[in-house]
Design a protein around this motif. Structure first.
Motif, PDB file in Angstrom:
ATOM      1  N   ASP A 265      -0.003   4.665  -2.121  1.00  0.00           N
ATOM      2  CA  ASP A 265      -0.941   3.540  -1.955  1.00  0.00           C
ATOM      3  C   ASP A 265      -0.738   2.355  -2.674  1.00  0.00           C
ATOM      4  OD1 ASP A 265      -2.142   5.422  -0.337  1.00  0.00           O
ATOM      5  OD2 ASP A 265      -4.225   6.184  -1.454  1.00  0.00           O
ATOM      6  N   VAL A 266      -0.549   2.380  -4.114  1.00  0.00           N
ATOM      7  CA  VAL A 266      -0.255   1.689  -5.107  1.00  0.00           C
ATOM      8  C   VAL A 266       1.403   1.086  -4.980  1.00  0.00           C
ATOM      9  CG1 VAL A 266      -0.176   0.664  -7.030  1.00  0.00           C
ATOM     10  CG2 VAL A 266      -2.065   2.384  -6.417  1.00  0.00           C
ATOM     11  N   ALA A 267       1.787   1.673  -4.221  1.00  0.00           N
ATOM     12  CA  ALA A 267       3.385   1.255  -4.242  1.00  0.00           C
ATOM     13  C   ALA A 267       3.585   0.248  -3.136  1.00  0.00           C
ATOM     14  CB  ALA A 267       4.102   2.220  -3.856  1.00  0.00           C
ATOM     15  N   ALA A 268       2.698   0.520  -2.013  1.00  0.00           N
ATOM     16  CA  ALA A 268       2.088  -0.043  -0.751  1.00  0.00           C
ATOM     17  C   ALA A 268       1.879  -1.929  -1.076  1.00  0.00           C
ATOM     18  CB  ALA A 268       1.865   0.432   0.352  1.00  0.00           C
ATOM     19  N   TRP A 269       0.603  -1.195  -2.126  1.00  0.00           N
ATOM     20  CA  TRP A 269       0.224  -2.664  -2.334  1.00  0.00           C
ATOM     21  C   TRP A 269       0.948  -2.750  -3.591  1.00  0.00           C
ATOM     22  CZ3 TRP A 269      -1.406  -3.287  -7.911  1.00  0.00           C
ATOM     23  CH2 TRP A 269      -1.800  -4.511  -7.735  1.00  0.00           C
ATOM     24  N   PHE A 270       2.129  -2.960  -3.820  1.00  0.00           N
ATOM     25  CA  PHE A 270       2.965  -3.950  -4.851  1.00  0.00           C
ATOM     26  C   PHE A 270       3.633  -4.453  -4.278  1.00  0.00           C
ATOM     27  CE2 PHE A 270       6.730  -3.183  -7.462  1.00  0.00           C
ATOM     28  CZ  PHE A 270       6.625  -4.231  -7.947  1.00  0.00           C
ATOM     29  N   ARG A 271       4.633  -4.061  -3.147  1.00  0.00           N
ATOM     30  CA  ARG A 271       5.520  -4.144  -2.314  1.00  0.00           C
ATOM     31  C   ARG A 271       5.377  -5.531  -1.624  1.00  0.00           C
ATOM     32  NH1 ARG A 271       6.280   1.190  -1.436  1.00  0.00           N
ATOM     33  NH2 ARG A 271       5.974   1.409   0.429  1.00  0.00           N
ATOM     34  N   LYS A 272       3.625  -5.236  -1.852  1.00  0.00           N
ATOM     35  CA  LYS A 272       3.762  -6.922  -0.922  1.00  0.00           C
ATOM     36  C   LYS A 272       3.486  -8.067  -1.257  1.00  0.00           C
ATOM     37  CE  LYS A 272      -0.468  -4.216   1.794  1.00  0.00           C
ATOM     38  NZ  LYS A 272      -1.896  -4.701   1.594  1.00  0.00           N
ATOM     39  N   ALA A 273       4.104  -7.357  -2.804  1.00  0.00           N
ATOM     40  CA  ALA A 273       3.752  -8.848  -3.718  1.00  0.00           C
ATOM     41  C   ALA A 273       5.028  -8.610  -5.480  1.00  0.00           C
ATOM     42  CB  ALA A 273       2.969  -9.548  -4.688  1.00  0.00           C
ATOM     43  N   PRO A 274       6.448  -8.274  -4.436  1.00  0.00           N
ATOM     44  CA  PRO A 274       6.689  -7.727  -5.622  1.00  0.00           C
ATOM     45  C   PRO A 274       7.592  -8.462  -6.744  1.00  0.00           C
ATOM     46  CG  PRO A 274       8.200  -8.012  -3.185  1.00  0.00           C
ATOM     47  CD  PRO A 274       7.047  -8.197  -3.073  1.00  0.00           C
ATOM     48  N   GLY A 275       7.001  -9.276  -6.497  1.00  0.00           N
ATOM     49  CA  GLY A 275       7.532 -10.489  -7.887  1.00  0.00           C
ATOM     50  C   GLY A 275       5.762 -10.770  -8.714  1.00  0.00           C
ATOM     51  N   ASP A 276       4.944 -10.046  -8.464  1.00  0.00           N
ATOM     52  CA  ASP A 276       3.802 -10.221  -9.054  1.00  0.00           C
ATOM     53  C   ASP A 276       3.372  -9.549 -10.617  1.00  0.00           C
ATOM     54  OD1 ASP A 276       1.088 -10.731 -10.277  1.00  0.00           O
ATOM     55  OD2 ASP A 276       0.853 -10.706  -8.120  1.00  0.00           O
ATOM     56  N   ALA A 278       1.449  -8.924 -12.497  1.00  0.00           N
ATOM     57  CA  ALA A 278      -0.131  -8.182 -12.806  1.00  0.00           C
ATOM     58  C   ALA A 278       0.309  -6.946 -12.532  1.00  0.00           C
ATOM     59  CB  ALA A 278      -1.381  -8.671 -12.213  1.00  0.00           C
ATOM     60  N   ARG A 279       0.839  -7.458 -10.548  1.00  0.00           N
ATOM     61  CA  ARG A 279       0.576  -5.783  -9.776  1.00  0.00           C
ATOM     62  C   ARG A 279       1.886  -5.406 -10.476  1.00  0.00           C
ATOM     63  NH1 ARG A 279      -0.425  -6.355  -3.382  1.00  0.00           N
ATOM     64  NH2 ARG A 279      -1.634  -8.602  -3.664  1.00  0.00           N
ATOM     65  N   LEU A 280       3.205  -5.483 -10.949  1.00  0.00           N
ATOM     66  CA  LEU A 280       4.475  -4.863 -11.730  1.00  0.00           C
ATOM     67  C   LEU A 280       3.290  -4.021 -12.741  1.00  0.00           C
ATOM     68  CD1 LEU A 280       7.180  -3.379 -11.565  1.00  0.00           C
ATOM     69  CD2 LEU A 280       6.916  -5.922 -13.579  1.00  0.00           C
ATOM     70  N   VAL A 281       2.906  -4.315 -13.049  1.00  0.00           N
ATOM     71  CA  VAL A 281       2.486  -3.876 -14.666  1.00  0.00           C
ATOM     72  C   VAL A 281       1.049  -2.777 -14.298  1.00  0.00           C
ATOM     73  CG1 VAL A 281       0.796  -4.402 -16.660  1.00  0.00           C
ATOM     74  CG2 VAL A 281       2.639  -5.385 -16.746  1.00  0.00           C
ATOM     75  N   ALA A 282       0.168  -2.938 -13.922  1.00  0.00           N
ATOM     76  CA  ALA A 282      -0.571  -1.814 -13.092  1.00  0.00           C
ATOM     77  C   ALA A 282       0.354  -0.646 -12.368  1.00  0.00           C
ATOM     78  CB  ALA A 282      -1.123  -2.842 -11.798  1.00  0.00           C
ATOM     79  N   PHE A 283       1.284  -1.088 -11.200  1.00  0.00           N
ATOM     80  CA  PHE A 283       1.682   0.254 -11.282  1.00  0.00           C
ATOM     81  C   PHE A 283       2.610   1.370 -11.798  1.00  0.00           C
ATOM     82  CE2 PHE A 283       5.870   2.003  -9.186  1.00  0.00           C
ATOM     83  CZ  PHE A 283       4.856   2.736  -7.968  1.00  0.00           C
ATOM     84  N   LEU A 284       2.999   0.159 -13.293  1.00  0.00           N
ATOM     85  CA  LEU A 284       3.361   1.275 -14.247  1.00  0.00           C
ATOM     86  C   LEU A 284       2.348   2.063 -14.888  1.00  0.00           C
ATOM     87  CD1 LEU A 284       6.094  -1.621 -15.788  1.00  0.00           C
ATOM     88  CD2 LEU A 284       6.800   0.669 -14.269  1.00  0.00           C
ATOM     89  N   LYS A 285       1.577   1.062 -14.746  1.00  0.00           N
ATOM     90  CA  LYS A 285       0.273   2.020 -15.727  1.00  0.00           C
ATOM     91  C   LYS A 285      -0.728   3.398 -14.994  1.00  0.00           C
ATOM     92  CE  LYS A 285      -1.535  -1.611 -18.338  1.00  0.00           C
ATOM     93  NZ  LYS A 285      -3.316  -2.373 -18.595  1.00  0.00           N
ATOM     94  N   LEU A 286      -0.140   2.751 -13.153  1.00  0.00           N
ATOM     95  CA  LEU A 286      -0.498   4.281 -12.761  1.00  0.00           C
ATOM     96  C   LEU A 286       0.467   5.415 -13.334  1.00  0.00           C
ATOM     97  CD1 LEU A 286      -3.069   4.876 -10.846  1.00  0.00           C
ATOM     98  CD2 LEU A 286      -2.027   4.442  -8.698  1.00  0.00           C
ATOM     99  N   LEU A 287       1.700   5.307 -13.072  1.00  0.00           N
ATOM    100  CA  LEU A 287       2.723   6.210 -13.131  1.00  0.00           C
ATOM    101  C   LEU A 287       2.209   6.441 -14.245  1.00  0.00           C
ATOM    102  CD1 LEU A 287       5.636   3.752 -12.484  1.00  0.00           C
ATOM    103  CD2 LEU A 287       4.989   6.078 -11.152  1.00  0.00           C
TER     104      LEU A 287
END
Length: 601
Positions: A265-276, A278-287
């Protein structure tokens, strides 16, 4: 006498603030029917639609308002709100700064600027905007609630509670303050009151994503995973890009054992704006929440240098290295980031505890305080949640507590990094808690002494943690004395487990656990104070963990790095603790000879 359009708009805004969206919409429709280009009505209707999750219609009306009055501060603030709900932080800041430039005393823009900078971790800037807001309307409930949120972010719980309560005194139905008080109650473990407050806030504004988020978080932390999932699921459909909703939804899935779906779910959200970033850090935290530490390191290796060097990313890398048992690398990174001296920590050493330091982190890092204090004086400042435990430190006679913090004392983790890297003789494990002889003798006399092993147990009070049923199922037919170390209200769950000695009822605080645990042959349970006490004493233990365990349970297979005498059982994530019984039984049967533990079948 009928109301004017201005009066109807003002009344509608009051209704929206109180969560009465249908009544507000009725008034606004009346205005727009007769004056379709009324900017005030368009703005109010836009805010109403955003709170209802109807983003497409809100954006359509906002575009009309923007075409009519592009420099209107309310329009610009609404544009910022839309950008935030779509996770476009930069656009939100641009719009808010324009709004502030057009009208420097516009309170809504000032408060939102403070909130955004706080979200970004820019505390100095957030404080400056809050100071401006307070100078304009210090007693306004929105200003008080914003100040409370800032204090809560700094872990200043008492001041945050005072400000929230003051806001509620002024306006009893102030949604943000009710939700904030719910968060504070949750932190204190008072989940019943937290749910009551969060439900009240949500019912006042059932379409508001912020109040729904707080209620879902309270459900989640109180163990009501199904309720949390159901509530957040409704809002995910409306706010598909709003980071807090996306991330909480994924975290709930992970806690339910649906790890891959939560990450997807979060990977799909992250791929909408891969250069963002803040999204990257959020995805890493979820990992990290999923315990996928190696993937964090792999992803970080591929990041642009400037992103990889950011504090947020480096901090996650350090956590991953420690969680994977690559302790020296993790502390090397910590030392570089904090510009620590390359010298050994020579006494006298000054150490401070961060505000509301995680209790279990504190217990782990006490080993370095003890190691340094064995060689000379050490001064500690700050507040601890476990004063009785510090008194049981083996080198407690060399530890002084300061009334005020030194100008630049090092943190507990700084001491750990310096000891590991520059004084390895202080980095190795030695038992660092010691019982009080008199009290230990009292416990020894009170416990069974027929030769059967004494096994201490404890559990989590609510799912998705390890519950009493999981332990009872694994231990009930063993020829041992089971001693309950539970010392909170969950002690009362023992009514379902006959034959267990309830030692928790006689415990005189956390420090007394040291005296009790030192009398036991084995401690079994999840990540919690009793198991850390066993580890710090050098007593045998079995830690029942899941794959997303904390960094201090790093190890290789069964071996724990931080507590050599505690064995690890690492299970898949989920509230069922699948595999706990056979894994625990196998471990007990393997260590039976060492404990002289007869097992009955």
């Amino acid at each position: 006498m009928s109301l004017t359009s201005t009066e109807k708009c003002a009344a509608a805004e009051e209704l929206i603030a109180g969560g009465k969206l249908e009544d507000a919409e009725f008034l606004l429709e009346q205005v727009l029917d007769s004056h379709p280009l009324n900017v005030t009505a368009l703005n109010a209707k836009c805010g109403l639609l955003m709170r209802s999750g109807k983003m497409a219609e809100a954006k359509r009306l906002l575009q009309i308002a923007s075409d009519i009055a592009p420099e209107d501060p309310v329009v610009l603030t609404n544009l910022a709100n839309v950008a935030l709900l779509e996770n476009r932080i930069g656009d939100a800041i641009d719009s808010l700064e324009q709004a502030h430039g057009a009208r420097p005393d516009y309170l809504a823009a000032i408060l939102l600027l403070g909130q955004v900078h706080q979200m970004l971790g820019q505390r100095k800037e957030a404080a400056e905007w809050l100071t401006r807001a307070s100078a304009l309307q210090a007693e306004d409930p929105d200003v008080l609630a914003a100040g409370a949120a800032f204090e809560l972010d700094q872990q200043n719980i008492v001041e945050a509670r005072r400000l929230y309560e003051k806001a509620v005194e002024t306006r009893p139905d102030h949604i943000r303050s009710l939700a904030g008080l719910a968060r504070i109650r949750c932190l204190a473990g008072d989940f019943d009151k937290a749910v009551e407050l969060a439900k009240k806030a949500h019912l006042l504004a059932p379409q508001d994503p912020e109040s729904a988020l707080v209620l879902a978080q309270v459900f989640f932390q109180s163990g009501a995973l199904g309720d949390a999932d159901k509530l957040i699921g409704r809002f995910k459909r409306r706010y598909a890009d709003y980071a807090p909703i996306v991330l909480l939804g994924a975290e709930i899935r992970i806690a339910q054992g649906e790890v891959q779906q939560g990450l997807a779910d979060v990977a799909a959200w992250f791929r909408k704006a891969p250069g963002d970033a803040a999204r990257l850090v959020a995805f890493l935290k979820l990992l990290g929440k999923a315990g996928d530490w190696q993937r964090i390191l792999d992803m970080c290796e591929k990041l642009p240098a400037e992103v990889r060097a950011s504090d947020a990313v480096v901090s996650l890398q350090e956590e991953a290295l420690l969680a994977l048992g690559r302790t020296k690398e993790g502390w090397q990174s910590w030392a570089r980031r904090r510009n620590l001296s390359g010298e050994s920590p020579c006494p006298p050493v000054q150490v401070t505890l961060p505000p509301r330091a995680p209790l279990l982190d504190e217990m782990v890092l006490m080993r370095f305080v003890d190691a340094v204090a064995r060689n000379g004086r050490l001064e500690v400042s700050g507040e601890t949640q476990i004063p009785g435990m510090w008194e049981r430190l083996s080198a407690a006679a060399s530890v002084d507590w300061a009334r005020e913090a030194a100008p630049d004392p090092q943190l507990l983790a700084d001491l750990a990094a310096r000891a590991t890297l520059h004084a390895p003789e202080n980095g190795g494990f030695r038992a660092y808690l010691a019982p009080e002889p008199g009290r230990r003798a009292m416990w020894e006399a009170a416990l069974p002494s027929d030769g059967r092993p004494r096994v201490g147990v404890f559990w989590d009070a609510r799912p998705p943690g390890l519950l009493i049923d999981h332990l009872q199922d694994a231990l009930q037919d063993l020829n041992i004395h089971i001693i309950s170390l539970q010392f909170d209200e969950s002690r009362h769950q023992l009514r379902t487990w006959r034959g267990v000695l309830d030692a928790g009822v006689k415990l005189e605080g956390p420090g007394d656990l040291v005296n009790l645990v030192d009398c036991l042959d084995l401690v079994v349970g999840p990540d919690g104070v009793p198991l850390h006490v066993a580890g710090a004493l050098g007593r045998r233990g079995i830690a029942l963990l899941q794959e997303n365990h904390e960094w201090y349970w790093a190890g290789s297979d069964r071996q724990s790095i931080w507590y050599p005498d505690v064995e690890r059982i690492v299970l898949p994530i989920g509230p069922s603790w699948a595999g706990a019984k056979p894994a625990l039984r196998e471990t007990l049967e393997r260590i039976v000879p060492a404990l002289h533990l007869p097992v009955t079948t």
